[in-house]
Design an enzyme around this catalytic site. Structure first.
Site, mmCIF file in Angstrom:
data_model
loop_
_atom_site.group_PDB
_atom_site.id
_atom_site.type_symbol
_atom_site.label_atom_id
_atom_site.label_comp_id
_atom_site.label_asym_id
_atom_site.label_seq_id
_atom_site.Cartn_x
_atom_site.Cartn_y
_atom_site.Cartn_z
ATOM 1 N N CYS A 58 -7.236 10.814 0.193
ATOM 2 C CA CYS A 58 -8.132 10.055 -0.738
ATOM 3 C C CYS A 58 -7.263 8.563 -1.060
ATOM 4 C CB CYS A 58 -8.105 10.624 -2.318
ATOM 5 S SG CYS A 58 -8.995 9.685 -3.409
ATOM 6 N N CYS A 109 -7.242 7.257 -4.752
ATOM 7 C CA CYS A 109 -6.344 7.865 -5.460
ATOM 8 C C CYS A 109 -5.093 7.233 -5.168
ATOM 9 C CB CYS A 109 -6.437 9.443 -5.076
ATOM 10 S SG CYS A 109 -8.108 10.409 -5.454
ATOM 11 N N ASP A 110 -4.674 7.102 -3.708
ATOM 12 C CA ASP A 110 -3.334 6.918 -3.518
ATOM 13 C C ASP A 110 -3.112 5.583 -2.737
ATOM 14 O OD1 ASP A 110 -2.734 9.286 -4.448
ATOM 15 O OD2 ASP A 110 -3.184 10.476 -2.263
#
Length: 312
Positions: free
Chosen positions: A138, A141-142
């Site tokens: 992701c 997300c990261d």
């Protein structure tokens, strides 16, 4: 004898726990079966910086423990177990029968499904070992944690193209590894990739190994036409080859699309079975964020509460 409950929640994670918080506060006395991965996908994420309410960030496991504790504070009964079969009623006010771990029978007035989706990985030992240490599924997300660094994206579809262009705004260099000699992404997405100066696409290329002991230090790429191997120095590896919704036990029972995501009615969380609702990544293939999953968990509990209210 089957246990009779008002609200059954299948699956944990942000959607399930948020549904539990709202259902418990509505005096629906929810019972949750967590599935084999208590807390869901987020427990594989080391750092969470984009969930509201954590100004200094947190890690995925700690955040799920916070949500679990909050759900339990309002009376949710959280149980470790796997739902193995379902028999949903198609009648308004009908009772839904669920079997847990192939032995325990539950009869529920409402069911909220939050079983999530599982990211597809390549299956390499080195990749699995470094999930959370530089390997991610992701980018939104990261990606922030790789600001100014070099990263690799694996995949050839729209998701890979979107993740690469997103990362290109954060990272110094993005290399896309494409297994075939073409990308499957839409022409519009391919044009965006090709116009982005710090994105390089390597065709006929796969990861042979992810390099590094505790954190990613690079990848060993192999040209699947020539067999030539090249080490690419990167700190992040983003796998973008798709997700698989965890909906196997609902096939033939609930409406789903051709990839297995549950179909909900309009902007609600209602499935095609009255009293059965779906929240989180099990029905959302567009956003797949913890905060959006939590939002649909809230919606599912409210939909369930209104469904029961209309029966009285």
């Amino acid at each position: 004898m089957a246990e009779k409950i008002k609200c059954l929640i299948i699956g944990s994670g942000p959607a399930g726990y948020t549904a539990a918080i709202y259902a418990a506060r509505a005096d629906m006395k929810p019972v949750m079966y967590t599935g084999m991965q208590m807390g869901g996908q987020l427990t594989t994420t080391t750092e969470v910086d984009n969930f509201p309410g954590y100004p200094n960030g947190t890690d995925g496991t700690a955040m799920m423990e916070d949500l679990k504790s909050q759900a339990e504070r309002f009376g949710t009964e959280v149980r470790f177990g796997m739902v193995t079969s379902v028999e949903f009623s198609d009648e308004e006010g009908g009772i839904h029968k669920v079997i847990v771990d192939e032995t325990t029978e539950i009869e529920a007035e409402t069911v909220i499904i939050s079983t999530g989706a599982t990211a597809k990985y390549l299956g390499l030992e080195s990749e699995q070992r470094l999930i959370g240490g530089g390997v991610s599924a992701c980018a939104t997300c990261d990606g922030f944690f790789y600001k100014g660094q070099d990263v690799v994206v694996v995949g050839a579809g729209d998701t890979a193209a979107e993740e690469a262009t997103y990362l290109a705004n954060i990272c110094s260099k993005v290399t896309i590894l494409v297994r075939k000699d073409y990308m499957r992404a839409s022409k519009a997405m391919q044009h965006r990739v090709n116009k982005t100066e710090n994105i390089t696409v390597l065709y006929n290329t796969e990861i042979d190994e992810v390099l590094g002991d505790n954190v990613v230090e690079g990848v060993r790429a192999v040209n699947n036409q020539t067999g030539d191997k090249t080490d690419i120095s990167v700190t992040g590896v983003f796998i973008a080859i798709g997700h698989k919704p965890n909906t196997g036990i609902f096939k033939g029972v609930l409406d789903m699309d051709d990839t297995g995501y549950l179909i909900t009615n309009g902007k609600s969380t209602k499935t095609n079975m009255p009293g059965v609702f779906a929240a989180g990544d099990v029905q959302d293939k567009e956003y797949r964020q913890a905060v959006t999953a939590a939002g649909t968990g809230c919606m599912a509990a409210l939909d369930a509460e209104r469904y029961l209210g209309a029966l009285e």
